[in-house]
Design a protein around this motif. Structure first.
Motif, mmCIF file in Angstrom:
data_model
loop_
_atom_site.group_PDB
_atom_site.id
_atom_site.type_symbol
_atom_site.label_atom_id
_atom_site.label_comp_id
_atom_site.label_asym_id
_atom_site.label_seq_id
_atom_site.Cartn_x
_atom_site.Cartn_y
_atom_site.Cartn_z
ATOM 1 N N GLN A 1 21.154 -22.112 11.944
ATOM 2 C CA GLN A 1 20.182 -21.118 12.669
ATOM 3 C C GLN A 1 18.919 -20.971 12.247
ATOM 4 N N GLY A 2 17.946 -21.220 13.200
ATOM 5 C CA GLY A 2 16.677 -21.001 12.498
ATOM 6 C C GLY A 2 15.842 -22.326 11.886
ATOM 7 N N THR A 3 16.565 -23.399 11.892
ATOM 8 C CA THR A 3 16.066 -24.669 11.179
ATOM 9 C C THR A 3 14.899 -25.220 12.087
ATOM 10 N N CYS A 4 13.834 -25.460 11.167
ATOM 11 C CA CYS A 4 12.551 -25.908 11.869
ATOM 12 C C CYS A 4 11.960 -25.000 12.885
ATOM 13 N N SER A 5 12.323 -23.589 12.835
ATOM 14 C CA SER A 5 11.886 -22.602 13.581
ATOM 15 C C SER A 5 9.967 -22.731 13.718
ATOM 16 N N HIS A 6 9.621 -22.974 12.613
ATOM 17 C CA HIS A 6 8.188 -22.974 12.611
ATOM 18 C C HIS A 6 7.348 -24.295 12.403
ATOM 19 N N HIS A 7 8.355 -25.396 12.880
ATOM 20 C CA HIS A 7 7.792 -26.621 12.963
ATOM 21 C C HIS A 7 8.348 -27.396 14.365
ATOM 22 N N HIS A 8 8.059 -26.319 15.366
ATOM 23 C CA HIS A 8 8.535 -27.008 16.913
ATOM 24 C C HIS A 8 9.744 -27.365 17.230
ATOM 25 N N GLY A 9 10.898 -26.980 16.253
ATOM 26 C CA GLY A 9 12.178 -27.267 16.623
ATOM 27 C C GLY A 9 12.787 -28.611 15.863
ATOM 28 N N VAL A 10 14.129 -28.878 15.948
ATOM 29 C CA VAL A 10 14.569 -29.957 15.221
ATOM 30 C C VAL A 10 14.562 -31.308 16.137
ATOM 31 N N ARG A 11 14.129 -32.343 15.303
ATOM 32 C CA ARG A 11 14.273 -33.491 16.196
ATOM 33 C C ARG A 11 15.593 -34.404 15.809
ATOM 34 N N TYR A 12 15.877 -34.310 14.478
ATOM 35 C CA TYR A 12 17.264 -35.284 14.229
ATOM 36 C C TYR A 12 17.919 -34.262 13.118
ATOM 37 N N TRP A 13 19.194 -34.123 13.514
ATOM 38 C CA TRP A 13 20.205 -33.366 12.676
ATOM 39 C C TRP A 13 20.562 -34.619 11.607
ATOM 40 N N PHE A 14 20.948 -34.457 10.307
ATOM 41 C CA PHE A 14 21.680 -35.284 9.528
ATOM 42 C C PHE A 14 22.902 -34.654 8.948
ATOM 43 N N LYS A 15 23.288 -33.491 9.505
ATOM 44 C CA LYS A 15 24.690 -32.775 9.077
ATOM 45 C C LYS A 15 25.535 -32.407 10.166
#
Length: 89
Positions: A75-89
């Protein structure tokens, strides 16, 4: 009458907090990304299935602006960086 309605509304709201299921987006991520697969996320795609590799074993996601994320919770991962492109988990 208004007091009784207000009291009922408070009771219903409190019951919703106690009896609601935990959110999947608040899942705790493991501390390393050595499993080479991802749990289900609501945004972004699994980096492993798109032949992307993390910078190190502690990187949990790659943000859309290419910055790495080491977030312990989804929750909130990359919220200040335009969102998540790739997950590694």
């Amino acid at each position: 009458m208004r007091t009784r309605l207000a009291a009922c509304a408070v009771v219903v709201a409190a019951a919703g907090v106690f009896f609601s299921a935990p959110s999947a987006s608040a899942a705790t991520l493991s501390s390393t990304n050595t499993a080479h697969h991802c749990i289900h996320h609501t945004t972004g795609v699994c980096g492993w299935t798109h032949h992307k590799k993390p910078a190190n074993k502690y990187e949990t996601a790659k943000c859309k602006d290419a910055s790495p994320s080491y977030s312990r919770h989804s929750q909130g991962t990359c919220s200040h960086h335009h969102g998540v492109r790739y997950w590694f988990k």
